[in-house]
Scaffold this motif. Sequence first.
Motif, PDB file in Angstrom:
ATOM      1  N   TYR A   5      -2.482  -2.027   6.882  1.00 35.42           N
ATOM      2  CA  TYR A   5      -3.152  -1.028   7.353  1.00 35.42           C
ATOM      3  C   TYR A   5      -4.493  -0.786   6.831  1.00 35.42           C
ATOM      4  N   ARG A   6      -5.428  -0.363   7.379  1.00 26.05           N
ATOM      5  CA  ARG A   6      -6.791  -0.140   7.014  1.00 26.05           C
ATOM      6  C   ARG A   6      -7.244   1.103   6.438  1.00 26.05           C
ATOM      7  N   LEU A  11      -1.255   5.268   8.529  1.00 23.60           N
ATOM      8  CA  LEU A  11       0.016   5.430   8.181  1.00 23.60           C
ATOM      9  C   LEU A  11       1.000   5.986   8.986  1.00 23.60           C
ATOM     10  N   CYS A  12       2.346   5.699   8.828  1.00 21.82           N
ATOM     11  CA  CYS A  12       3.391   6.419  10.020  1.00 21.82           C
ATOM     12  C   CYS A  12       3.323   7.984   9.151  1.00 21.82           C
ATOM     13  N   PRO A  13       3.305   9.103  10.203  1.00 20.00           N
ATOM     14  CA  PRO A  13       3.026  10.389   9.797  1.00 20.00           C
ATOM     15  C   PRO A  13       4.152  10.857   9.030  1.00 20.00           C
ATOM     16  N   GLU A  14       5.557  10.563   9.345  1.00 21.50           N
ATOM     17  CA  GLU A  14       6.458  11.208   8.779  1.00 21.50           C
ATOM     18  C   GLU A  14       7.741  10.169   8.432  1.00 21.50           C
ATOM     19  N   LEU A  15       7.980  10.173   6.992  1.00 19.13           N
ATOM     20  CA  LEU A  15       8.991   9.375   6.428  1.00 19.13           C
ATOM     21  C   LEU A  15      10.266  10.135   5.851  1.00 19.13           C
ATOM     22  N   PHE A  37       3.321   1.648   9.816  1.00 21.42           N
ATOM     23  CA  PHE A  37       2.740   1.046   8.595  1.00 21.42           C
ATOM     24  C   PHE A  37       3.274   2.078   7.343  1.00 21.42           C
ATOM     25  N   LEU A  38       3.658   1.396   6.435  1.00 23.80           N
ATOM     26  CA  LEU A  38       4.288   2.325   5.374  1.00 23.80           C
ATOM     27  C   LEU A  38       3.441   2.346   4.292  1.00 23.80           C
ATOM     28  N   PRO A  39       3.395   3.506   3.338  1.00 26.28           N
ATOM     29  CA  PRO A  39       2.439   3.125   2.314  1.00 26.28           C
ATOM     30  C   PRO A  39       3.390   2.859   1.165  1.00 26.28           C
ATOM     31  N   ASP A  40       2.645   2.228   0.121  1.00 21.24           N
ATOM     32  CA  ASP A  40       3.126   1.421  -1.118  1.00 21.24           C
ATOM     33  C   ASP A  40       4.165   2.517  -1.832  1.00 21.24           C
ATOM     34  N   GLU A  41       3.716   3.806  -2.010  1.00 28.89           N
ATOM     35  CA  GLU A  41       4.415   4.725  -2.732  1.00 28.89           C
ATOM     36  C   GLU A  41       4.590   6.106  -2.317  1.00 28.89           C
ATOM     37  N   TRP A  75       8.495  13.080   3.683  1.00 27.38           N
ATOM     38  CA  TRP A  75       7.200  12.766   3.309  1.00 27.38           C
ATOM     39  C   TRP A  75       6.248  12.796   4.511  1.00 27.38           C
ATOM     40  N   LEU A  76       5.029  13.611   4.681  1.00 33.54           N
ATOM     41  CA  LEU A  76       4.319  13.731   5.499  1.00 33.54           C
ATOM     42  C   LEU A  76       2.914  13.237   5.077  1.00 33.54           C
ATOM     43  N   SER A  77       2.222  12.404   5.753  1.00 30.26           N
ATOM     44  CA  SER A  77       0.830  11.504   5.447  1.00 30.26           C
ATOM     45  C   SER A  77      -0.287  12.796   5.631  1.00 30.26           C
ATOM     46  N   PRO A  78      -1.346  12.359   4.825  1.00 32.32           N
ATOM     47  CA  PRO A  78      -2.149  13.322   4.963  1.00 32.32           C
ATOM     48  C   PRO A  78      -2.996  13.585   6.622  1.00 32.32           C
TER      49      PRO A  78
END
Length: 339
Positions: A5-6, A11-15, A37-41, A75-78
């Motif tokens: 992901y750039r 990023l996926c909005p809700e995990l 697209f998942l974050p590293d952390e 977890w919610l993305s920014p």
Amino acid sequence: MEKGYRNAEDLCPELHYRKTAGGVMLTACYGVDGRIFLPDEIEGEPIVSIAPYTFSVSSASEPAVGQEKGKENIWLSPDARFAGERRRLVAGDVTEVYLPRYVREIGNYAFYRCHNMQRLSFHDALPGIGGGALTGCKFGEVQVFLHGKERSALKSILDEIRFAVHVKFHKESAAFGEGEEWEILFPEHYEESVENTPARLLYTSHHGAGGYYRQCFYDRELDYGKYDALLPRAIAEEGEETVAELALLRLFFPYRLSETARASYEQYVRTHMQTAAKLLIDKENAGWLAFLSQNGYWTESALDFGIEYARQREKTELLGLMMDEKYRRFPARKKDFSL
């Protein structure tokens, strides 16, 4: 080549996840489309595993496997507030998956029947995948991000996919910034069981060279010499377009390519230039066209074929480039009317 992901908005909005001793285990993903697209952390903890059945639940209303009341975290993305109404992404919803850098475990049946997935990206921290993790998948592209040695879960992933798979490697290099990138093709293969009823025997027939190409690994690392040595088998068992693409990729991205193997690939391409022309036009690959031009592969008949094929397909950019190449290499001879 695209590298994961750039931007944060990708990023996926809700995990949904659970905390484990070694990091975070993903249990569910909610979004508005199938691009995951998942974050590293998450909250400073690395995502290290994907729970069994995470993306294979038949109904978005079902709970994630391993979910226990009071232990599920969200977890919610920014940019989650801009995502609108979200749904749980499962099975046919999933179209693309980018796994985080530190994922080292994919649970059993994690992507079971994600039949619309087109691309899977992962890092070399992943040593393998759980049983049935990719059963029912038929994606044609894999991205492998290498940060250390070249060992990865690629073989175990390819063993689950019988269809043709393009593999794009991204190798990190501290000395050279972006590092190296290359691509190779693993052809399709399948098995067919035929019963000999009178003898009460079951015979298994293997079709396609892809099964042999999937055996070119040692200790989870691809053996390029062994891969290149299979060209005669590919010529015998695959169609011209498949072999031409395989050869063009090895020549265009000559990673660990020996001079002997290069000569074999060049010979095939030079004797199948019309197939190569058709292939690059169908894929709209101007890079391949430039490579063939710079290295003197074109024959006049192959260019004539390519020009006509590009005209029929209305590929105007490639048509112009091929016409320019013909004019440069085979200029029209002036007629001589002298006696």
